[in-house]
Design a protein around this motif. Sequence first.
Motif, PDB file in Angstrom:
ATOM      1  N   GLU A 458      46.379  43.675  29.257  1.00  0.00           N
ATOM      2  CA  GLU A 458      45.207  43.617  30.129  1.00  0.00           C
ATOM      3  C   GLU A 458      45.578  42.980  31.469  1.00  0.00           C
ATOM      4  O   GLU A 458      46.016  41.830  31.507  1.00  0.00           O
ATOM      5  CB  GLU A 458      44.098  42.792  29.470  1.00  0.00           C
ATOM      6  CG  GLU A 458      43.655  43.292  28.099  1.00  0.00           C
ATOM      7  CD  GLU A 458      42.860  44.582  28.188  1.00  0.00           C
ATOM      8  OE1 GLU A 458      42.325  44.870  29.275  1.00  0.00           O
ATOM      9  OE2 GLU A 458      42.779  45.293  27.165  1.00  0.00           O
ATOM     10  N   PRO A 459      45.388  43.694  32.580  1.00  0.00           N
ATOM     11  CA  PRO A 459      45.692  43.107  33.890  1.00  0.00           C
ATOM     12  C   PRO A 459      44.526  42.299  34.440  1.00  0.00           C
ATOM     13  O   PRO A 459      43.391  42.410  33.975  1.00  0.00           O
ATOM     14  CB  PRO A 459      45.950  44.334  34.765  1.00  0.00           C
ATOM     15  CG  PRO A 459      45.035  45.375  34.185  1.00  0.00           C
ATOM     16  CD  PRO A 459      44.991  45.106  32.688  1.00  0.00           C
ATOM     17  N   VAL A 460      44.836  41.498  35.447  1.00  0.00           N
ATOM     18  CA  VAL A 460      43.805  40.838  36.251  1.00  0.00           C
ATOM     19  C   VAL A 460      43.847  41.473  37.634  1.00  0.00           C
ATOM     20  O   VAL A 460      44.915  41.629  38.225  1.00  0.00           O
ATOM     21  CB  VAL A 460      44.048  39.325  36.348  1.00  0.00           C
ATOM     22  CG1 VAL A 460      43.159  38.705  37.422  1.00  0.00           C
ATOM     23  CG2 VAL A 460      43.793  38.659  35.006  1.00  0.00           C
ATOM     24  N   VAL A 461      42.691  41.868  38.127  1.00  0.00           N
ATOM     25  CA  VAL A 461      42.601  42.574  39.410  1.00  0.00           C
ATOM     26  C   VAL A 461      41.627  41.826  40.315  1.00  0.00           C
ATOM     27  O   VAL A 461      40.495  41.534  39.922  1.00  0.00           O
ATOM     28  CB  VAL A 461      42.112  44.024  39.218  1.00  0.00           C
ATOM     29  CG1 VAL A 461      41.980  44.731  40.557  1.00  0.00           C
ATOM     30  CG2 VAL A 461      43.059  44.787  38.295  1.00  0.00           C
ATOM     31  N   VAL A 462      42.076  41.511  41.521  1.00  0.00           N
ATOM     32  CA  VAL A 462      41.236  40.838  42.513  1.00  0.00           C
ATOM     33  C   VAL A 462      41.273  41.642  43.805  1.00  0.00           C
ATOM     34  O   VAL A 462      42.353  42.031  44.263  1.00  0.00           O
ATOM     35  CB  VAL A 462      41.725  39.408  42.799  1.00  0.00           C
ATOM     36  CG1 VAL A 462      40.871  38.759  43.890  1.00  0.00           C
ATOM     37  CG2 VAL A 462      41.708  38.566  41.534  1.00  0.00           C
ATOM     38  N   ALA A 463      40.107  41.902  44.374  1.00  0.00           N
ATOM     39  CA  ALA A 463      40.033  42.590  45.663  1.00  0.00           C
ATOM     40  C   ALA A 463      38.987  41.897  46.528  1.00  0.00           C
ATOM     41  O   ALA A 463      37.838  41.755  46.120  1.00  0.00           O
ATOM     42  CB  ALA A 463      39.682  44.060  45.480  1.00  0.00           C
ATOM     43  N   THR A 464      39.409  41.431  47.692  1.00  0.00           N
ATOM     44  CA  THR A 464      38.488  40.820  48.640  1.00  0.00           C
ATOM     45  C   THR A 464      38.709  41.455  50.012  1.00  0.00           C
ATOM     46  O   THR A 464      39.711  42.128  50.242  1.00  0.00           O
ATOM     47  CB  THR A 464      38.722  39.301  48.752  1.00  0.00           C
ATOM     48  OG1 THR A 464      39.989  39.063  49.402  1.00  0.00           O
ATOM     49  CG2 THR A 464      38.739  38.646  47.396  1.00  0.00           C
TER      50      THR A 464
END
Length: 486
Positions: A458-464
């Motif tokens: 399971e990845p962790v994805v962050v987009a700002t």
Amino acid sequence: MALSSNSLIRNARKNIASCQRRTAATVSVSSVLSGLSAGLKPTLINAPETLSRWPTTQVTRLPNGVTIASEETPRDTTTLSVYIDVGSVNEAKHNNGVSNVLKHLLFKGTQRRNLDGLSSDISSLGGQFSASVARENTIFQANVLNEDSSKAIDILADIVQNNSFSEESLSAAKDAALRDIEVAENHRFEVVLDHFHSIAFQGTPLAQSVLGSSYNIKAFKTADLADFHRHNYIGGRVIVSAVGGAKHHEIVKAAAAVFNSLKGSSHDDYHPPAIRFTGSEVQAPDETAAAAYCAFGFQAPSFSQPDYYVFLVLKELLGRWNTASGTDLKSHLSEVIANEKLANALSTFYFPYHRTGVLGVYTEGNGLLLNDLPFEIVNEMVRISQQVTDSEVDHAKRKALTSLTLELDNSHALSESIAVQLASVGRRVSPLEAFKQISQVSAADVRRAATKYIYDQEPVVVATGSQISSLPDYNQIRNYTYWKSL
């Protein structure tokens, strides 16, 4: 609109990744890895002579649990670190940020020295004093002439143990902590990392920001800080480490004379909070931002796990790049991102902690390209887990070993490293041992470790930032984490 050849190729690869199903005929990952690793040995790199002659770490423990560690090197100065095994991970939701406020408060004066007196004594040594707070530790450092080491230890011990906890000092400390938040908000990488930890370790103390919230900071009372200090600044969590020309017996004598206000407690008595990793995603749109700022990562080994050294190599394999520095042709990911103009900057981060860690790739660029960027990043991580070559690993090892060797010239980093290792691993790993561990990493080791932590995980994805709506659905990014065969 006509698609470029690169876009056509990528779309084909995406279709294969998202449409094919795993079947009974799929070759198992373990069998592939065993076949690739058969008969292969890593290329060993000879350690510089400096490492073989590096001084032994001397360690002494005081009756109240304070640990003293030093490495005597031929220098005219000594760097001293007072490491406290306490950070934001030791805070609760209601007092998140207290460690950072306390860091500022401790420099505002003590029971023995008011602010002017403390500033005068520090200035009289002509050295450099600093402090920092992280998720798992707080560190106070001083760099002084060898003959002033005992005086510096006296000042550091006074700062750590004997704060006056006055209302005036607290007000100044809170102002400084609030400025820290303002500064951090303008550093996009720090903002993304806070988001990353908040969802990767959601529901656990490791999710908390080091700086806390302005709401908490404004509400703190002197009693709150005094209580946190009393319960967490205890002997078993304090390590005094020194690197430089000062003698170990002199450091021990000086520390034993002044580190006597900390209550004795064994580090073994400390029961750390539970930590749990959760693959997840967060988006924080900001159309006023100049670009899209993203991170894609996975759980990684802790300091004490065997794959720690493998991940130091894996970090270098993923590489770093920006439009100003040019393309690192030895990093396949950097080359792809640069050639296809999918981002303006790319860097790899690896943060090992006491019991877990995170590895990820951070990017800055045009949000309209986010439809393709996650695929290239995650696909490259999967490629490494399946197909990384010996030549790629050898180059990455040399980069990791260069970083390790260069650290020997940085006494601040060395002093901190000694304390971190004692707290995390329970012993000092000598530079020579670390060099050998990295040198022995093979392509098979990298494939095995990447498979364990990245492949089908399971990845962790962050987009700002701006224009991030083109980011693929989380489940689609999750599908990129494995290759399927018919």
